[in-house]
Write a protein that holds these residues in place. Structure first.
Motif, PDB file in Angstrom:
ATOM      1  N   UNK A  43      50.573  43.650  -4.582  1.00  8.93           N
ATOM      2  CA  UNK A  43      51.764  44.497  -4.512  1.00  8.93           C
ATOM      3  C   UNK A  43      52.991  43.706  -4.058  1.00  8.93           C
ATOM      4  N   UNK A  44      52.748  42.568  -3.418  1.00  6.18           N
ATOM      5  CA  UNK A  44      53.845  41.719  -2.983  1.00  6.18           C
ATOM      6  C   UNK A  44      54.164  40.728  -4.103  1.00  6.18           C
ATOM      7  N   UNK A  45      55.426  40.513  -4.316  1.00 12.47           N
ATOM      8  CA  UNK A  45      55.805  39.519  -5.323  1.00 12.47           C
ATOM      9  C   UNK A  45      55.534  38.123  -4.772  1.00 12.47           C
ATOM     10  N   UNK A  46      55.671  37.138  -5.617  1.00 13.52           N
ATOM     11  CA  UNK A  46      55.459  35.767  -5.146  1.00 13.52           C
ATOM     12  C   UNK A  46      56.485  35.385  -4.089  1.00 13.52           C
ATOM     13  N   UNK A  47      57.644  36.036  -4.134  1.00 12.37           N
ATOM     14  CA  UNK A  47      58.668  35.767  -3.120  1.00 12.37           C
ATOM     15  C   UNK A  47      58.281  36.376  -1.773  1.00 12.37           C
ATOM     16  N   UNK A  48      57.332  37.286  -1.804  1.00 12.00           N
ATOM     17  CA  UNK A  48      56.936  37.963  -0.568  1.00 12.00           C
ATOM     18  C   UNK A  48      55.636  37.465   0.019  1.00 12.00           C
TER      19      UNK A  48
END
Length: 103
Positions: A43-48
């Motif tokens: 659910x988290x993007x790679x930026x997260x």
């Protein structure tokens, strides 16, 4: 009891009941919400990525903290009720009671 301090035992009892009836359910609901909130890694993007790593610990801390507040509210209720009871006893014990002397 004295001129300086006044305690109203019934007000303490009411406050104790309000803590139990109003605050306790809110804290329980918060604790359950924290426990039920599950966000999986995808659910988290790679930026997260940092959020993905920190999230489980943060969620666990929030749930544990809410549970500890429930215990604090219960202890406050008990202490307020005990204070009201002891104040009533002290008032009763310090009240001058007339006695009838038979002749």
């Amino acid at each position: 009891m004295s001129d300086g301090e006044t305690v109203q035992p019934e007000a303490l009892r009411q406050l104790a009941e309000q803590l139990e009836s109003q605050l306790h359910p809110l804290l329980e609901r918060a604790a359950h919400s924290f426990e039920a909130a599950e966000i999986e890694g995808e659910k988290f993007s790679t930026a997260g990525i940092a959020m993905q790593i920190a999230y489980p610990g943060t969620r666990e801390f929030a749930a544990t903290d809410a549970d500890s507040k429930i215990e604090v509210v219960s202890a406050m209720k008990e202490k307020l009720s005990a204070t009201a009871e002891e104040w009533d006893k002290a008032e009763h014990a310090s009240t001058v009671k007339p006695s009838i002397v038979e002749a």
